[in-house]
Design an enzyme around this catalytic site. Structure first.
Site, PDB file in Angstrom:
ATOM      1  N   HIS A  12      38.931  67.798   6.085  1.00  0.00           N
ATOM      2  CA  HIS A  12      39.783  68.472   7.073  1.00  0.00           C
ATOM      3  C   HIS A  12      41.218  67.921   7.095  1.00  0.00           C
ATOM      4  O   HIS A  12      41.910  68.014   8.110  1.00  0.00           O
ATOM      5  CB  HIS A  12      39.139  68.403   8.466  1.00  0.00           C
ATOM      6  CG  HIS A  12      38.954  67.002   9.002  1.00  0.00           C
ATOM      7  ND1 HIS A  12      37.838  66.615   9.699  1.00  0.00           N
ATOM      8  CD2 HIS A  12      39.745  65.902   8.943  1.00  0.00           C
ATOM      9  CE1 HIS A  12      37.959  65.344  10.056  1.00  0.00           C
ATOM     10  NE2 HIS A  12      39.113  64.899   9.608  1.00  0.00           N
ATOM     11  N   HIS A  59      41.253  63.125  16.626  1.00  0.00           N
ATOM     12  CA  HIS A  59      42.254  62.201  16.073  1.00  0.00           C
ATOM     13  C   HIS A  59      43.369  61.935  17.072  1.00  0.00           C
ATOM     14  O   HIS A  59      44.543  61.855  16.709  1.00  0.00           O
ATOM     15  CB  HIS A  59      42.876  62.794  14.811  1.00  0.00           C
ATOM     16  CG  HIS A  59      41.918  63.109  13.709  1.00  0.00           C
ATOM     17  ND1 HIS A  59      41.019  64.131  13.771  1.00  0.00           N
ATOM     18  CD2 HIS A  59      41.723  62.523  12.506  1.00  0.00           C
ATOM     19  CE1 HIS A  59      40.307  64.179  12.651  1.00  0.00           C
ATOM     20  NE2 HIS A  59      40.713  63.211  11.877  1.00  0.00           N
ATOM     21  N   HIS A 193      38.505  58.032   1.914  1.00  0.00           N
ATOM     22  CA  HIS A 193      39.953  57.851   2.047  1.00  0.00           C
ATOM     23  C   HIS A 193      40.265  56.730   3.025  1.00  0.00           C
ATOM     24  O   HIS A 193      39.457  56.406   3.886  1.00  0.00           O
ATOM     25  CB  HIS A 193      40.679  59.139   2.447  1.00  0.00           C
ATOM     26  CG  HIS A 193      40.353  59.741   3.797  1.00  0.00           C
ATOM     27  ND1 HIS A 193      39.088  60.116   4.171  1.00  0.00           N
ATOM     28  CD2 HIS A 193      41.157  60.083   4.838  1.00  0.00           C
ATOM     29  CE1 HIS A 193      39.127  60.663   5.384  1.00  0.00           C
ATOM     30  NE2 HIS A 193      40.376  60.641   5.821  1.00  0.00           N
ATOM     31  N   GLU A 240      34.340  59.066   8.276  1.00  0.00           N
ATOM     32  CA  GLU A 240      34.092  60.414   8.809  1.00  0.00           C
ATOM     33  C   GLU A 240      32.861  61.071   8.185  1.00  0.00           C
ATOM     34  O   GLU A 240      32.381  62.091   8.693  1.00  0.00           O
ATOM     35  CB  GLU A 240      35.304  61.321   8.561  1.00  0.00           C
ATOM     36  CG  GLU A 240      36.500  60.977   9.428  1.00  0.00           C
ATOM     37  CD  GLU A 240      37.763  61.730   9.005  1.00  0.00           C
ATOM     38  OE1 GLU A 240      38.702  61.761   9.806  1.00  0.00           O
ATOM     39  OE2 GLU A 240      37.819  62.269   7.880  1.00  0.00           O
TER      40      GLU A 240
END
Lengths: 279, 120
Positions: A12, A59, A193, A240
């Site tokens: 995303h 976030h 990431h 995530e």
């Protein structure tokens, strides 16, 4: 009886939204990622889901550190997106399904989970971008949504085992729901990431491949590692993958993989997209 | 650095990585609260118009204020900043996550982007 038609998983990353906004889907940099989506569009057109039960992390749009729920379930009539501070367009609002949300909450609490319930909840790029990818150019989304948030921001995070169990509890709720909805499960974020620290830019194809290989048939294998070891392998934001693990639990006991796309890099991230169906 | 060196050894600290835990969340609260306010365009403008005054309003610690003044991302993280909130500060300056990655790794932005591409 409601039917769980399958599960859709995707990264995303905000810059995907930028690429969509600029119409850059066919640029050489972006094409390998967007090439994963015609199959998703075809599958959604065939399955015609009208409800999405989603697993993602906020976030810093809806939740701040003043109150940070480990698990949060949206139970709103409508979910709005808003300015996140760095220039993405504000995305189309999502219609909720509060009756199903409360049914899920009842099951979760009966199964001894303790979620925060939210009758107001902003949704950020973690939902809007997967929706834009799934239904590009839609004026309104074809699904009503039950959004479930998992804290992947502030440690301690819930364990992978706990997230899988949460998803399985959601599946039990969907099984006992008496409506006629066609439900798609959505898990967003990842894969590997890391945005912060001297290790910024870290990705890990080997670990991502392990996760994707195990997701359909052996999801319990993804719960072998502690959060600390998942961060080591996947990166501080690659954690995530917890959203994927919970979504896999919500799909049901057995599943088969019908589509996978994986590409390094999109922005700082290993981009991944998968479709699973119940088996 | 090889990927094996970046991963390190199970049970040991993760190389080049700070987990944002309760201790960091306590230490970084003021800085992260300021960055959270940047979801609103008016607050981003107010920061640009008077950075010193805006930071004072959020009671940044001297270490946080110094790191913000110096655009020192690793310094902000050491002072308890969380990258998701710091990204909103970076956005004010038009910086994206590759720019921020370059700042933290001491690479040029071009070299950082190439490092990402080289992992394909």
């Amino acid at each position: 009886m409601a039917e769980v038609v399958g599960a859709y998983f995707t990264s995303h990353v905000p810059s995907i939204g930028g690429a969509i906004h600029r119409g850059a889907q066919d640029d050489p940099y972006w094409k390998p990622f967007f090439d994963g989506f015609p199959r998703v569009h075809e599958w959604l057109a065939e399955m015609k889901p009208d409800v999405a039960v989603t697993f993602s992390n906020d976030h810093g749009l809806n939740f701040f550190l003043d109150k940070m729920p480990t698990f949060a379930v949206g139970a709103a009539e409508e979910y709005h997106n808003a300015d996140e501070g760095w220039g993405l367009p504000v995305y189309t609002s999502m219609k909720g399904h509060p009756a199903l949300s409360w049914h899920v909450i009842e099951q979760l609490v009966a199964d001894e989970f303790d979620p925060v319930t939210c009758q107001e909840m902003l949704v950020d790029h973690a939902l809007s971008i997967p929706f834009e990818l799934a239904w590009p150019g839609a004026d309104q989304w074809p699904v009503r949504v039950v959004p479930i948030g998992i804290n992947t921001v502030q440690h301690p995070l819930p364990s992978a085992r706990r997230c899988l169990a949460l998803g399985r509890s959601v599946h039990r709720a969907l099984q006992s729901w008496q409506g006629a909805e066609r439900i798609v499960i959505i898990g967003t974020g990842g894969l590997s990431h890391q945005l912060d620290g001297e290790r910024a830019g870290f990705m890990n194809r080997e670990y991502d491949t392990f996760c994707m290989d195990k997701l359909a048939a052996e999801p319990d294998a993804l719960t072998r590692d502690s959060i600390h070891e998942i961060v080591r392998q996947a990166g501080t934001q690659g954690v995530e993958v917890l959203n994927w693990i919970a979504a896999r639990g919500a799909l049901g006991p057995s599943a088969r993989e019908i589509h996978r796309n994986y590409h390094i890099p999109i922005s700082n991230t290993a981009g991944a997209t998968m479709l699973l169906e119940p088996a | 650095m090889t990927i094996a060196a970046m991963i390190g050894k199970p049970g040991k600290p993760i190389p080049g990585t700070t987990l944002f835990d309760g201790e960091a969340a306590r230490k970084g609260y003021a800085l992260n609260a300021m960055c959270y306010s940047f979801n609103e365009a008016a607050n981003r403008q107010a920061f640009l118009a008077d950075e010193e005054g805006y930071c004072a309003r959020y009671r940044l610690t001297p270490g946080q204020r110094r790191a913000v003044a110096e655009r020192d991302v690793l310094g902000m993280i050491a002072a308890g900043g969380n990258i998701y909130y710091l990204a909103k500060l970076a956005g004010i300056f038009g910086l994206n996550v590759q720019d921020v990655g370059a700042m933290q790794t001491g690479m040029s932005v071009a070299a950082f982007k190439q490092m990402l591409l080289d992992q394909a």
